[in-house]
Design a protein around this motif. Structure first.
Motif, mmCIF file in Angstrom:
data_model
loop_
_atom_site.group_PDB
_atom_site.id
_atom_site.type_symbol
_atom_site.label_atom_id
_atom_site.label_comp_id
_atom_site.label_asym_id
_atom_site.label_seq_id
_atom_site.Cartn_x
_atom_site.Cartn_y
_atom_site.Cartn_z
ATOM 1 N N ARG A 11 -4.023 3.650 -5.909
ATOM 2 C CA ARG A 11 -3.911 3.185 -4.514
ATOM 3 C C ARG A 11 -2.478 2.858 -4.137
ATOM 4 O O ARG A 11 -2.237 2.281 -3.083
ATOM 5 C CB ARG A 11 -4.777 1.931 -4.326
ATOM 6 C CG ARG A 11 -6.259 2.153 -4.539
ATOM 7 C CD ARG A 11 -7.023 0.854 -4.389
ATOM 8 N NE ARG A 11 -6.644 -0.114 -5.430
ATOM 9 C CZ ARG A 11 -6.516 -1.405 -5.229
ATOM 10 N NH1 ARG A 11 -6.699 -1.895 -4.014
ATOM 11 N NH2 ARG A 11 -6.189 -2.221 -6.214
ATOM 12 N N ASP A 12 -1.531 3.227 -4.989
ATOM 13 C CA ASP A 12 -0.161 2.790 -4.798
ATOM 14 C C ASP A 12 0.801 3.965 -4.631
ATOM 15 O O ASP A 12 0.492 5.103 -4.974
ATOM 16 C CB ASP A 12 0.304 1.960 -5.999
ATOM 17 C CG ASP A 12 -0.635 0.808 -6.302
ATOM 18 O OD1 ASP A 12 -1.213 0.268 -5.333
ATOM 19 O OD2 ASP A 12 -0.808 0.475 -7.487
ATOM 20 N N THR A 13 1.974 3.644 -4.105
ATOM 21 C CA THR A 13 3.069 4.609 -4.068
ATOM 22 C C THR A 13 3.963 4.363 -5.276
ATOM 23 O O THR A 13 4.303 3.212 -5.586
ATOM 24 C CB THR A 13 3.885 4.450 -2.776
ATOM 25 O OG1 THR A 13 3.079 4.864 -1.663
ATOM 26 C CG2 THR A 13 5.142 5.303 -2.826
ATOM 27 N N LEU A 14 4.337 5.439 -5.959
ATOM 28 C CA LEU A 14 5.200 5.337 -7.125
ATOM 29 C C LEU A 14 6.491 6.085 -6.885
ATOM 30 O O LEU A 14 6.499 7.158 -6.256
ATOM 31 C CB LEU A 14 4.496 5.880 -8.368
ATOM 32 C CG LEU A 14 3.223 5.094 -8.743
ATOM 33 C CD1 LEU A 14 1.991 5.914 -8.404
ATOM 34 C CD2 LEU A 14 3.227 4.707 -10.200
ATOM 35 N N CYS A 25 9.233 -0.728 5.422
ATOM 36 C CA CYS A 25 7.956 -0.083 5.122
ATOM 37 C C CYS A 25 6.780 -1.047 5.023
ATOM 38 O O CYS A 25 5.630 -0.626 4.985
ATOM 39 C CB CYS A 25 8.058 0.712 3.814
ATOM 40 S SG CYS A 25 9.403 1.929 3.806
ATOM 41 N N GLY A 26 7.051 -2.336 4.906
ATOM 42 C CA GLY A 26 5.971 -3.308 4.902
ATOM 43 C C GLY A 26 5.168 -3.373 3.624
ATOM 44 O O GLY A 26 3.973 -3.706 3.659
ATOM 45 N N ALA A 27 5.783 -3.081 2.478
ATOM 46 C CA ALA A 27 5.065 -3.188 1.219
ATOM 47 C C ALA A 27 4.724 -4.646 0.940
ATOM 48 O O ALA A 27 5.524 -5.546 1.176
ATOM 49 C CB ALA A 27 5.914 -2.621 0.076
ATOM 50 N N ILE A 28 3.527 -4.870 0.434
ATOM 51 C CA ILE A 28 3.100 -6.245 0.140
ATOM 52 C C ILE A 28 3.154 -6.542 -1.353
ATOM 53 O O ILE A 28 2.938 -7.681 -1.766
ATOM 54 C CB ILE A 28 1.676 -6.498 0.659
ATOM 55 C CG1 ILE A 28 0.684 -5.533 -0.010
ATOM 56 C CG2 ILE A 28 1.634 -6.367 2.171
ATOM 57 C CD1 ILE A 28 -0.764 -5.842 0.324
ATOM 58 N N PRO A 35 0.829 -1.207 0.000
ATOM 59 C CA PRO A 35 0.000 0.000 0.000
ATOM 60 C C PRO A 35 0.864 1.257 0.000
ATOM 61 O O PRO A 35 2.050 1.202 -0.324
ATOM 62 C CB PRO A 35 -0.789 -0.134 1.308
ATOM 63 C CG PRO A 35 0.181 -0.828 2.227
ATOM 64 C CD PRO A 35 0.934 -1.796 1.355
ATOM 65 N N TYR A 36 0.264 2.384 0.392
ATOM 66 C CA TYR A 36 1.027 3.632 0.462
ATOM 67 C C TYR A 36 2.209 3.484 1.421
ATOM 68 O O TYR A 36 2.041 3.109 2.587
ATOM 69 C CB TYR A 36 0.153 4.774 0.987
ATOM 70 C CG TYR A 36 -0.836 5.335 -0.030
ATOM 71 C CD1 TYR A 36 -0.688 5.116 -1.393
ATOM 72 C CD2 TYR A 36 -1.907 6.110 0.400
ATOM 73 C CE1 TYR A 36 -1.580 5.646 -2.307
ATOM 74 C CE2 TYR A 36 -2.815 6.646 -0.500
ATOM 75 C CZ TYR A 36 -2.647 6.404 -1.853
ATOM 76 O OH TYR A 36 -3.536 6.926 -2.757
ATOM 77 N N HIS A 89 -3.489 13.141 -2.844
ATOM 78 C CA HIS A 89 -2.161 12.632 -3.184
ATOM 79 C C HIS A 89 -1.102 13.340 -2.352
ATOM 80 O O HIS A 89 -1.258 14.519 -2.013
ATOM 81 C CB HIS A 89 -1.844 12.859 -4.672
ATOM 82 C CG HIS A 89 -2.894 12.358 -5.605
ATOM 83 N ND1 HIS A 89 -3.867 13.183 -6.138
ATOM 84 C CD2 HIS A 89 -3.149 11.102 -6.076
ATOM 85 C CE1 HIS A 89 -4.668 12.467 -6.910
ATOM 86 N NE2 HIS A 89 -4.258 11.209 -6.894
ATOM 87 N N ARG A 90 -0.023 12.606 -2.057
ATOM 88 C CA ARG A 90 1.131 13.196 -1.387
ATOM 89 C C ARG A 90 2.360 13.009 -2.278
ATOM 90 O O ARG A 90 2.585 11.925 -2.810
ATOM 91 C CB ARG A 90 1.369 12.543 -0.025
ATOM 92 C CG ARG A 90 0.320 12.883 1.009
ATOM 93 C CD ARG A 90 0.786 12.458 2.406
ATOM 94 N NE ARG A 90 0.975 11.010 2.502
ATOM 95 C CZ ARG A 90 1.467 10.407 3.585
ATOM 96 N NH1 ARG A 90 1.839 11.134 4.637
ATOM 97 N NH2 ARG A 90 1.601 9.094 3.622
ATOM 98 N N PHE A 91 3.143 14.081 -2.417
ATOM 99 C CA PHE A 91 4.356 14.031 -3.229
ATOM 100 C C PHE A 91 5.575 14.355 -2.379
ATOM 101 O O PHE A 91 5.497 15.158 -1.428
ATOM 102 C CB PHE A 91 4.273 15.042 -4.381
ATOM 103 C CG PHE A 91 3.452 14.567 -5.553
ATOM 104 C CD1 PHE A 91 4.054 14.021 -6.676
ATOM 105 C CD2 PHE A 91 2.066 14.685 -5.529
ATOM 106 C CE1 PHE A 91 3.297 13.590 -7.746
ATOM 107 C CE2 PHE A 91 1.301 14.255 -6.596
ATOM 108 C CZ PHE A 91 1.921 13.714 -7.712
#
Length: 596
Positions: A206-209, A229-232, A161-162, A184-186
């Motif tokens: 829904r994702d972080t890029l 960060c726990g990205a799945i 996720p984010y 959105h956050r940049f």
């Protein structure tokens, strides 16, 4: 641009960050001269179209009405265009009216001044919120303009996720507050950009890029995302990767769990159209390197590597073993030159295809099932093949209908351009029809096997037969006989005929689908064979117009001893439209092609 309008543009740009001003100026930001009008004119425009006079829309026009960035295909509507479209409902049921466009999408604004995006297709898609003000939207677009499309050597990672804030902390990126709002956050550090959500794409919302030209940053981002960060899920995208297509039997064993753990692997985040795809993204110990695998039903489809030598993809879906039992070696060679692959993710079982066709009230032609069984998932050049993959990608699938409602006279698509409007479809007899937005369905082959044979043969000799001609007449038999080319029965029917020998290819079409005129195309290795083809063609059809390609023109006047060996009318755009005759002088030692 008038002094007054230039001043208004400067007023807009002064409200943006230095980065946004510099980027938008580089991309040609401007204001249409007639884009700024008084409020009463704007209210009249809205009223005339039955659109609500939202205060937020009026303020939007005061702030940025008429602004455009041509290089980004961005236009904030002028008063003349503001009311051109219809109102829409937001996900919360509020009314929103159109205020602009950008690259295949329209922008809307609601009474709360929230801006929304709606893709052109499908047209009934819900509005997606993208910004809380035009200024924030411009800041977001400016940041994205610097990283998309990906430049050669640049990388993009997508995480779910984010995890933007955690990645920014790990990579030393600072919040880009001017581009950040509730949607959105940049974050930014030099050429490194991180975003929670993508304002312009449904995929990634829904994702972080993470965008970066530095492999070291991408490796650090992946390692941080997988551990701290726990990205799945993660996905790596590269630009201008070196692609090597190989047969499935060349696929190596997928990486072991030990290798994946050692590299801090994150499960692959499959993209749209990749349902059922699995894999991993990982960064092995040692010098900076990223690896990414894609698997389907336990079969390795591709393995991508990025290191200091660039990006390389080994694709294990090569179609040679699938095509070889069906087509001639020459046609197979041509399709492989076009990058022929078979993607198992876009192939369906008969029962699944039957259900899909029923949903769209399409007939269950046996030719369509036969194609799907043998070549479903085939892809080459800009074409996707197989009714399951094509019809299954159509948006907004309806519910299944009773078989009785199906018109058996309809065509079933078996091939379609990935980017474009051309498609191929079969009828109940198995004949293939060509159609696009400028052409009604037109039969071009008695079967899909003959169709693919001709498509493959057309590319089999790319680069090997450099000169060619087209004759507006059906003279293939005479030309082939004169040049010693043998018939190719696998690619011949009542619609077209093929002849071939080493150094010569002849295609004779009864009626071009677009012009409805007969046409013969000859490709040759030598100019001498091309001249013979033209001579024979013009003997058989003296009034036929011709077009010649791949030879060097020589406009100098002929010498008295130079014979004219070919004189013909020209059609098309040979050099320029005024030159309507081709004369060929000389002999086998040296031919001179002169257009006049």
């Amino acid at each position: 641009m008038s002094t007054h309008v230039a001043g208004e543009l400067n007023t807009i740009l002064e409200k943006l960050s230095e980065h946004a001003r510099r980027t938008l100026t580089a991309f040609g930001v401007q204001i249409e001269e007639a884009g700024r009008v008084d409020e009463s004119t704007l209210r009249d425009a809205l009223s005339s179209k039955g659109l609500p006079e939202l205060d937020a829309a009026l303020q939007f026009h005061r702030d940025v009405g008429g602004l455009s960035v041509p290089a980004l295909s961005l236009t904030f509507a002028t008063a003349r265009r503001l009311a051109h479209g219809s109102a829409r409902r937001t996900p919360d049921g509020e009314v929103a009216i159109p205020v602009g466009r950008s690259g295949g999408a329209a922008y809307f604004i609601d009474a709360g001044a929230v801006l929304y995006r709606m893709r052109d297709a499908p047209r009934d898609k819900e509005l997606t919120p993208v910004a809380t003000s035009p200024w924030t939207l411009l800041e977001k677009l400016a940041l994205l303009a610097g990283v998309e499309p990906l430049a050669k050597g640049a990388l993009r990672l997508r995480f779910r996720p984010y995890v933007g804030a955690a990645l920014a902390g790990a990579l030393g990126a600072e919040p880009a507050v001017e581009a950040t709002d509730s949607f959105h956050r940049f974050f930014r550090r030099g050429s490194l950009v991180i975003a929670d959500g993508h304002p312009l794409r449904d995929e990634g919302e829904r994702d972080t890029l993470v965008w970066t030209p530095a492999l070291e940053d991408a490796v650090a981002a992946l390692r941080a995302a997988g551990s701290a960060c726990g990205a799945i899920g993660a996905e790596l995208t590269t630009a201008a990767a070196e692609l090597q297509i190989e047969p499935p039997r060349s696929a190596p064993v997928a990486p072991s769990p030990e290798v994946l753990r050692e590299g801090g692997a994150v499960a692959l985040l499959a993209g749209a159209g990749e349902e059922g795809t699995s894999g991993h993204v990982w960064a092995p110990p040692g010098p900076p390197r990223l690896e990414q695998t894609r698997l389907f039903a336990g079969t390795l489809l591709s393995w991508e590597t990025v290191d200091d030598r660039g990006a390389r993809i080994r694709d294990f879906t090569g179609a040679e073993h699938t095509l070889s039992p069906l087509l001639t070696p020459r046609a197979v060679r041509g399709l492989l030159r076009l990058g022929a692959r078979v993607d198992p993710r876009r192939k369906g079982e008969r029962a699944s295809l039957e259900h899909l066709l029923s949903c769209w009230e399409l007939p269950a032609h046996e030719a369509a099932f036969d194609f799907e069984e043998r070549l479903g998932g085939l892809r080459f050049a800009n074409l996707q093949w197989g009714p399951f993959g094509i019809v299954g990608a159509w948006p907004d699938r309806p519910a299944a209908k009773e078989a009785a409602s199906v018109d058996e006279g309809q065509l079933v698509p078996i091939g379609a351009e990935i980017l474009g409007n051309v498609s191929y479809a079969v009828d109940a007899e198995g004949a293939v029809h060509l159609e696009d937005e400028h052409l009604d369905p037109t039969p071009i082959a008695v079967s899909w096997l003959v169709c693919l044979e001709r498509l493959g043969a057309a590319s089999a000799d790319d680069g090997e037969l450099p000169c060619s001609c087209q004759i507006k007449a059906r003279v293939g038999l005479a030309v082939a006989a004169a040049l010693g080319a043998a018939p190719v029965p696998e690619g011949t029917d009542q619609h077209a005929s093929i002849w071939y020998r080493d150094g010569i290819s002849v295609l004779d079409v009864a009626a071009d689908p677009y012009s409805r005129e007969p046409r013969t195309t000859v490709a040759a290795r030598s100019e001498g064979d091309l001249v013979i083809a033209l001579q024979v063609a013009l003997q058989a059809a003296p009034d036929a117009a011709v077009e010649v390609f791949g030879v060097k023109g020589d406009p100098s006047p002929p010498t008295p001893e130079e014979p004219v060996v070919v004189r013909a009318r020209v059609w098309g755009n040979t050099w320029d439209k005024a030159q309507r005759e081709l004369c060929i002088y000389g002999g086998p030692e040296r031919y001179r092609f002169v257009w006049r």
